[in-house]
Scaffold this motif. Structure first.
Motif, PDB file in Angstrom:
ATOM      1  N   ARG A 216       0.826  -1.205   0.000  1.00 13.33           N
ATOM      2  CA  ARG A 216       0.000   0.000   0.000  1.00 13.33           C
ATOM      3  C   ARG A 216       0.863   1.259   0.000  1.00 13.33           C
ATOM      4  O   ARG A 216       0.559   2.220  -0.706  1.00 13.33           O
ATOM      5  CB  ARG A 216      -0.931   0.014   1.221  1.00 13.33           C
ATOM      6  CG  ARG A 216      -1.895   1.193   1.248  1.00 13.33           C
ATOM      7  CD  ARG A 216      -2.643   1.235   2.569  1.00 13.33           C
ATOM      8  NE  ARG A 216      -3.410   0.020   2.792  1.00 13.33           N
ATOM      9  CZ  ARG A 216      -4.627  -0.177   2.326  1.00 13.33           C
ATOM     10  NH1 ARG A 216      -5.215   0.755   1.593  1.00 13.33           N
ATOM     11  NH2 ARG A 216      -5.257  -1.301   2.596  1.00 13.33           N
ATOM     12  N   SER A 217       1.949   1.254   0.768  1.00 10.50           N
ATOM     13  CA  SER A 217       2.785   2.453   0.897  1.00 10.50           C
ATOM     14  C   SER A 217       3.433   2.839  -0.430  1.00 10.50           C
ATOM     15  O   SER A 217       3.749   4.002  -0.665  1.00 10.50           O
ATOM     16  CB  SER A 217       3.876   2.221   1.944  1.00 10.50           C
ATOM     17  OG  SER A 217       4.718   1.150   1.548  1.00 10.50           O
ATOM     18  N   GLN A 218       3.618   1.865  -1.310  1.00 14.83           N
ATOM     19  CA  GLN A 218       4.242   2.118  -2.605  1.00 14.83           C
ATOM     20  C   GLN A 218       3.237   2.069  -3.748  1.00 14.83           C
ATOM     21  O   GLN A 218       3.613   2.235  -4.909  1.00 14.83           O
ATOM     22  CB  GLN A 218       5.349   1.086  -2.862  1.00 14.83           C
ATOM     23  CG  GLN A 218       6.474   1.129  -1.835  1.00 14.83           C
ATOM     24  CD  GLN A 218       7.520   0.058  -2.077  1.00 14.83           C
ATOM     25  OE1 GLN A 218       7.617  -0.497  -3.158  1.00 14.83           O
ATOM     26  NE2 GLN A 218       8.302  -0.241  -1.055  1.00 14.83           N
ATOM     27  N   SER A 219       1.970   1.834  -3.427  1.00 12.83           N
ATOM     28  CA  SER A 219       0.930   1.690  -4.454  1.00 12.83           C
ATOM     29  C   SER A 219       1.381   0.714  -5.537  1.00 12.83           C
ATOM     30  O   SER A 219       1.261   0.980  -6.737  1.00 12.83           O
ATOM     31  CB  SER A 219       0.593   3.049  -5.079  1.00 12.83           C
ATOM     32  OG  SER A 219       0.056   3.923  -4.118  1.00 12.83           O
ATOM     33  N   SER A 220       1.897  -0.419  -5.075  1.00 13.92           N
ATOM     34  CA  SER A 220       2.427  -1.385  -6.039  1.00 13.92           C
ATOM     35  C   SER A 220       1.822  -2.766  -5.824  1.00 13.92           C
ATOM     36  O   SER A 220       1.342  -3.098  -4.740  1.00 13.92           O
ATOM     37  CB  SER A 220       3.949  -1.463  -5.945  1.00 13.92           C
ATOM     38  OG  SER A 220       4.342  -2.065  -4.727  1.00 13.92           O
ATOM     39  N   PHE A 221       1.868  -3.532  -6.887  1.00 18.78           N
ATOM     40  CA  PHE A 221       1.376  -4.911  -6.863  1.00 18.78           C
ATOM     41  C   PHE A 221       2.218  -5.681  -7.873  1.00 18.78           C
ATOM     42  O   PHE A 221       1.771  -6.030  -8.949  1.00 18.78           O
ATOM     43  CB  PHE A 221      -0.110  -4.955  -7.220  1.00 18.78           C
ATOM     44  CG  PHE A 221      -0.768  -6.297  -7.025  1.00 18.78           C
ATOM     45  CD1 PHE A 221      -1.434  -6.915  -8.076  1.00 18.78           C
ATOM     46  CD2 PHE A 221      -0.757  -6.930  -5.793  1.00 18.78           C
ATOM     47  CE1 PHE A 221      -2.069  -8.143  -7.914  1.00 18.78           C
ATOM     48  CE2 PHE A 221      -1.383  -8.160  -5.613  1.00 18.78           C
ATOM     49  CZ  PHE A 221      -2.038  -8.762  -6.676  1.00 18.78           C
ATOM     50  N   ASN A 222       3.460  -5.933  -7.519  1.00 19.15           N
ATOM     51  CA  ASN A 222       4.407  -6.554  -8.434  1.00 19.15           C
ATOM     52  C   ASN A 222       4.242  -8.065  -8.492  1.00 19.15           C
ATOM     53  O   ASN A 222       3.996  -8.725  -7.484  1.00 19.15           O
ATOM     54  CB  ASN A 222       5.837  -6.212  -8.031  1.00 19.15           C
ATOM     55  CG  ASN A 222       6.143  -4.734  -8.178  1.00 19.15           C
ATOM     56  OD1 ASN A 222       5.374  -3.989  -8.796  1.00 19.15           O
ATOM     57  ND2 ASN A 222       7.258  -4.313  -7.610  1.00 19.15           N
ATOM     58  N   LEU A 223       4.403  -8.586  -9.678  1.00 15.70           N
ATOM     59  CA  LEU A 223       4.264 -10.027  -9.932  1.00 15.70           C
ATOM     60  C   LEU A 223       5.638 -10.669  -9.937  1.00 15.70           C
ATOM     61  O   LEU A 223       6.568 -10.125 -10.546  1.00 15.70           O
ATOM     62  CB  LEU A 223       3.584 -10.245 -11.280  1.00 15.70           C
ATOM     63  CG  LEU A 223       3.300 -11.689 -11.699  1.00 15.70           C
ATOM     64  CD1 LEU A 223       2.183 -12.287 -10.846  1.00 15.70           C
ATOM     65  CD2 LEU A 223       2.928 -11.750 -13.179  1.00 15.70           C
ATOM     66  N   ARG A 224       5.750 -11.835  -9.310  1.00 14.28           N
ATOM     67  CA  ARG A 224       7.045 -12.511  -9.226  1.00 14.28           C
ATOM     68  C   ARG A 224       6.917 -13.995  -9.523  1.00 14.28           C
ATOM     69  O   ARG A 224       5.849 -14.596  -9.328  1.00 14.28           O
ATOM     70  CB  ARG A 224       7.667 -12.336  -7.831  1.00 14.28           C
ATOM     71  CG  ARG A 224       7.891 -10.895  -7.427  1.00 14.28           C
ATOM     72  CD  ARG A 224       8.779 -10.826  -6.197  1.00 14.28           C
ATOM     73  NE  ARG A 224       8.137 -11.410  -5.012  1.00 14.28           N
ATOM     74  CZ  ARG A 224       7.711 -10.706  -3.981  1.00 14.28           C
ATOM     75  NH1 ARG A 224       7.804  -9.387  -4.001  1.00 14.28           N
ATOM     76  NH2 ARG A 224       7.180 -11.300  -2.938  1.00 14.28           N
TER      77      ARG A 224
END
Lengths: 114, 114
Positions: free
Chosen positions: A69-77
């Motif tokens: 949430r703090s980075q507004s990210s949703f990275n795929l790995r």
């Protein structure tokens, strides 16, 4: 308004190497987040989704994504890429009614070299 | 379970002609979506149906595009007259209609307007 940014248009990795595809979103409330994969000539297939709870989400085909949430990210790995993972990957954010009205990023094309 | 069916898979027309696309959603799915995916971009929602009623058509160019889902099952998307910029893949998706549901996509119809 909802929006999704996928900063990498094209990524090339070697088979067996690890993979991370980046996704940043803009949304006023708690988002519903998705990753879809599209193989050539195929429709989109859902890899995983985040609605609430545990921020590390497991999906199909060995993929996972982490909501920050703090980075507004949703990275795929994925820890080890297979040649069959070569495809286009789309991150999407759900609209105000939940999973309806998906807003997609522009996609990241993954090439896997042997 | 059969997936979302779309036809035709490919269509080539000249500008100012008309064209129609057909979608048969997954059996029992109340919600049906039409997306437009222009080359190099993510899918963009054109219209969303809940049973045979329109939920959202705010992104549908209504001067040339129309869609219907008369019996709450199959749907048709029409373009009349077509413009060059309508060249895209038209994706149909369906879902159960409940909140936080997954959208299942068909293989798409690739349209080329010359």
């Amino acid at each position: 308004a909802q929006s999704v940014t996928q900063p990498d248009i094209h990524i090339t990795v070697s088979e067996g190497a690890s993979l991370e595809l980046r996704c940043n979103y803009s949304y006023g409330a708690t988002p519903y987040l998705f990753w879809y994969v599209q193989s050539p000539g195929q429709g989109l297939q859902l890899l995983l989704k985040y609605f609430s709870g545990d921020t590390l989400v497991q999906g199909i085909k060995g993929f996972e994504a982490e909501f920050k949430r703090s980075q507004s990210s949703f990275n795929l790995r994925k820890p080890s890429v297979h040649w069959s993972d070569a495809a286009e990957y789309f991150c999407a954010v759900g609209g105000k009614t939940g999973a309806n009205n998906l807003f997609f990023g522009t996609g990241t094309r993954l090439t896997v070299i042997p | 379970e059969a997936g979302v069916a779309q036809s035709p898979r490919y269509k080539i027309i000249e500008k100012r002609q008309s064209v129609a696309f057909w979608c048969n959603p997954i059996s029992g799915h109340a919600t049906l979506y039409w997306y437009q995916q222009i080359l190099g971009q993510g899918p963009k929602l054109l219209i969303q149906f809940q049973n045979n009623g329109v939920v959202d058509d705010s992104q549908l160019p209504k001067d040339r595009f129309s869609a219907e889902r008369l019996k709450g099952v199959d749907s048709t998307l029409k373009i009349q007259p077509a413009k060059l910029e309508d060249s895209a893949v038209y994706l149909c998706a369906s879902s159960t209609g409940q909140v936080q549901e997954t959208q299942y996509f068909g293989p798409g119809t690739r349209l080329l307007v010359l």
